[in-house]
Design a protein around this motif. Structure first.
Motif, PDB file in Angstrom:
ATOM      1  N   THR A  37       0.822  -1.207   0.000  1.00 36.23           N
ATOM      2  CA  THR A  37       0.000   0.000   0.000  1.00 36.23           C
ATOM      3  C   THR A  37       0.859   1.262   0.000  1.00 36.23           C
ATOM      4  O   THR A  37       0.603   2.191  -0.765  1.00 36.23           O
ATOM      5  N   ILE A  38       1.874   1.283   0.829  1.00 38.83           N
ATOM      6  CA  ILE A  38       2.752   2.456   0.896  1.00 38.83           C
ATOM      7  C   ILE A  38       3.431   2.698  -0.447  1.00 38.83           C
ATOM      8  O   ILE A  38       3.423   3.813  -0.978  1.00 38.83           O
ATOM      9  N   VAL A  39       3.988   1.656  -1.026  1.00 35.29           N
ATOM     10  CA  VAL A  39       4.716   1.804  -2.290  1.00 35.29           C
ATOM     11  C   VAL A  39       3.763   2.133  -3.439  1.00 35.29           C
ATOM     12  O   VAL A  39       4.103   2.912  -4.332  1.00 35.29           O
ATOM     13  N   ALA A  40       2.554   1.581  -3.410  1.00 32.98           N
ATOM     14  CA  ALA A  40       1.582   1.884  -4.467  1.00 32.98           C
ATOM     15  C   ALA A  40       1.222   3.369  -4.487  1.00 32.98           C
ATOM     16  O   ALA A  40       0.923   3.926  -5.542  1.00 32.98           O
ATOM     17  N   ALA A  41       1.275   4.011  -3.334  1.00 26.67           N
ATOM     18  CA  ALA A  41       0.918   5.432  -3.250  1.00 26.67           C
ATOM     19  C   ALA A  41       2.022   6.361  -3.743  1.00 26.67           C
ATOM     20  O   ALA A  41       1.750   7.527  -4.059  1.00 26.67           O
ATOM     21  N   MET A  42       3.240   5.869  -3.808  1.00 22.91           N
ATOM     22  CA  MET A  42       4.366   6.721  -4.206  1.00 22.91           C
ATOM     23  C   MET A  42       4.144   7.281  -5.610  1.00 22.91           C
ATOM     24  O   MET A  42       3.743   6.557  -6.514  1.00 22.91           O
ATOM     25  N   ALA A  43       4.395   8.585  -5.753  1.00 24.42           N
ATOM     26  CA  ALA A  43       4.248   9.306  -7.025  1.00 24.42           C
ATOM     27  C   ALA A  43       2.796   9.340  -7.497  1.00 24.42           C
ATOM     28  O   ALA A  43       2.523   9.349  -8.690  1.00 24.42           O
ATOM     29  N   THR A  44       1.854   9.345  -6.542  1.00 26.97           N
ATOM     30  CA  THR A  44       0.435   9.530  -6.864  1.00 26.97           C
ATOM     31  C   THR A  44      -0.087  10.707  -6.038  1.00 26.97           C
ATOM     32  O   THR A  44       0.591  11.200  -5.138  1.00 26.97           O
ATOM     33  N   ASP A  45      -1.314  11.100  -6.303  1.00 31.32           N
ATOM     34  CA  ASP A  45      -1.929  12.181  -5.531  1.00 31.32           C
ATOM     35  C   ASP A  45      -2.165  11.777  -4.075  1.00 31.32           C
ATOM     36  O   ASP A  45      -2.334  12.640  -3.213  1.00 31.32           O
ATOM     37  N   ALA A  57      10.004   7.437  -2.843  1.00 31.64           N
ATOM     38  CA  ALA A  57       9.004   8.119  -3.669  1.00 31.64           C
ATOM     39  C   ALA A  57       9.664   8.866  -4.822  1.00 31.64           C
ATOM     40  O   ALA A  57       9.155   8.857  -5.956  1.00 31.64           O
ATOM     41  N   ALA A  58      10.809   9.488  -4.563  1.00 28.76           N
ATOM     42  CA  ALA A  58      11.533  10.198  -5.626  1.00 28.76           C
ATOM     43  C   ALA A  58      12.028   9.218  -6.686  1.00 28.76           C
ATOM     44  O   ALA A  58      11.990   9.512  -7.882  1.00 28.76           O
ATOM     45  N   LEU A  59      12.472   8.055  -6.258  1.00 26.72           N
ATOM     46  CA  LEU A  59      12.929   7.035  -7.201  1.00 26.72           C
ATOM     47  C   LEU A  59      11.789   6.601  -8.124  1.00 26.72           C
ATOM     48  O   LEU A  59      11.959   6.505  -9.341  1.00 26.72           O
ATOM     49  N   VAL A  60      10.619   6.367  -7.556  1.00 23.17           N
ATOM     50  CA  VAL A  60       9.454   5.974  -8.361  1.00 23.17           C
ATOM     51  C   VAL A  60       9.098   7.090  -9.336  1.00 23.17           C
ATOM     52  O   VAL A  60       8.839   6.837 -10.519  1.00 23.17           O
ATOM     53  N   ALA A  61       9.101   8.319  -8.858  1.00 24.45           N
ATOM     54  CA  ALA A  61       8.709   9.459  -9.694  1.00 24.45           C
ATOM     55  C   ALA A  61       9.638   9.670 -10.885  1.00 24.45           C
ATOM     56  O   ALA A  61       9.190  10.038 -11.968  1.00 24.45           O
ATOM     57  N   ARG A  62      10.918   9.419 -10.706  1.00 25.37           N
ATOM     58  CA  ARG A  62      11.862   9.699 -11.805  1.00 25.37           C
ATOM     59  C   ARG A  62      12.211   8.467 -12.645  1.00 25.37           C
ATOM     60  O   ARG A  62      12.862   8.599 -13.680  1.00 25.37           O
ATOM     61  N   HIS A  63      11.786   7.297 -12.211  1.00 24.94           N
ATOM     62  CA  HIS A  63      12.136   6.070 -12.934  1.00 24.94           C
ATOM     63  C   HIS A  63      11.348   5.986 -14.239  1.00 24.94           C
ATOM     64  O   HIS A  63      10.189   6.358 -14.309  1.00 24.94           O
ATOM     65  N   GLN A  64      12.007   5.486 -15.287  1.00 28.29           N
ATOM     66  CA  GLN A  64      11.335   5.377 -16.583  1.00 28.29           C
ATOM     67  C   GLN A  64      10.201   4.358 -16.560  1.00 28.29           C
ATOM     68  O   GLN A  64       9.279   4.430 -17.359  1.00 28.29           O
ATOM     69  N   ASP A  65      10.246   3.417 -15.636  1.00 28.85           N
ATOM     70  CA  ASP A  65       9.189   2.424 -15.463  1.00 28.85           C
ATOM     71  C   ASP A  65       8.773   2.417 -13.990  1.00 28.85           C
ATOM     72  O   ASP A  65       9.268   1.610 -13.201  1.00 28.85           O
ATOM     73  N   PRO A  66       7.871   3.327 -13.599  1.00 27.05           N
ATOM     74  CA  PRO A  66       7.493   3.448 -12.188  1.00 27.05           C
ATOM     75  C   PRO A  66       6.957   2.145 -11.583  1.00 27.05           C
ATOM     76  O   PRO A  66       7.211   1.862 -10.411  1.00 27.05           O
ATOM     77  N   GLU A  67       6.247   1.354 -12.363  1.00 23.45           N
ATOM     78  CA  GLU A  67       5.706   0.099 -11.816  1.00 23.45           C
ATOM     79  C   GLU A  67       6.825  -0.874 -11.457  1.00 23.45           C
ATOM     80  O   GLU A  67       6.756  -1.573 -10.452  1.00 23.45           O
TER      81      GLU A  67
END
Length: 155
Positions: free
Chosen positions: A16-24, A56-66
């Motif tokens: 749940t925590i990781v799914a929320a990263m780089a979302t509203d 969260a920053a890693l997810v936001a800048r990664h070319q494949d966030p999933e």
């Protein structure tokens, strides 16, 4: 709290925590989780917040966030397992917060977690949102099949 209960709750929380990263929903989820850590382990609070922000920053800048999320789930699962082992009294609060955090996620980010365990030579047949086909030759050498369909009965 058993080790299996810790693992299950840590997996649900981490997912749940990781799914929320780089979302509203990130600010809400981050705040809820951070508050839980602060109440139970103030000495770890600053470190956990920094790790949350880095992840969260890693997810936001990664070319494949999933893909980034998939890889981060294991790290956060380990962090939560350690936290729950040290603070088993936090389990119910984490469970409640995880449910609340899950509701805050955009529907596309809501993820399901399924844990299946077979013991003592047991076999588990499980499917989550899909089909499963299993073939067993058995001791007679003839094939038997188990087929599970979607909830609506479709193959």
């Amino acid at each position: 709290m058993t080790q299996q209960e810790i693992l299950t709750l840590a997996t649900a929380g981490a997912t749940t925590i990781v799914a929320a990263m780089a979302t509203d929903a990130w600010a809400t989820v981050r705040g809820a989780f951070s508050a839980l850590i602060r109440r139970r382990s103030p000495d770890l609070h600053a470190d956990i917040e920094a790790r949350l922000d880095d992840s969260a920053a890693l997810v936001a800048r990664h070319q494949d966030p999933e893909r980034a999320r998939e890889l981060l789930i294991g790290q956060w699962q380990l962090q939560l397992e350690h936290f729950l082992t040290a603070h088993p009294d936090a389990a119910e609060e984490l469970r409640v917060q995880t449910d609340r955090m899950l509701q805050a996620l955009p529907s596309a980010q809501g993820q399901w977690v399924q844990n299946n365990t077979a013991r003592d030579h047991g076999t588990v047949y499980a499917v989550l949102d899909g089909n499963q086909h299993n073939y067993d030759m058995g001791s007679s050498g003839t094939s038997t099949a188990l087929h599970l369909a979607d909830e609506d009965g479709e193959d």
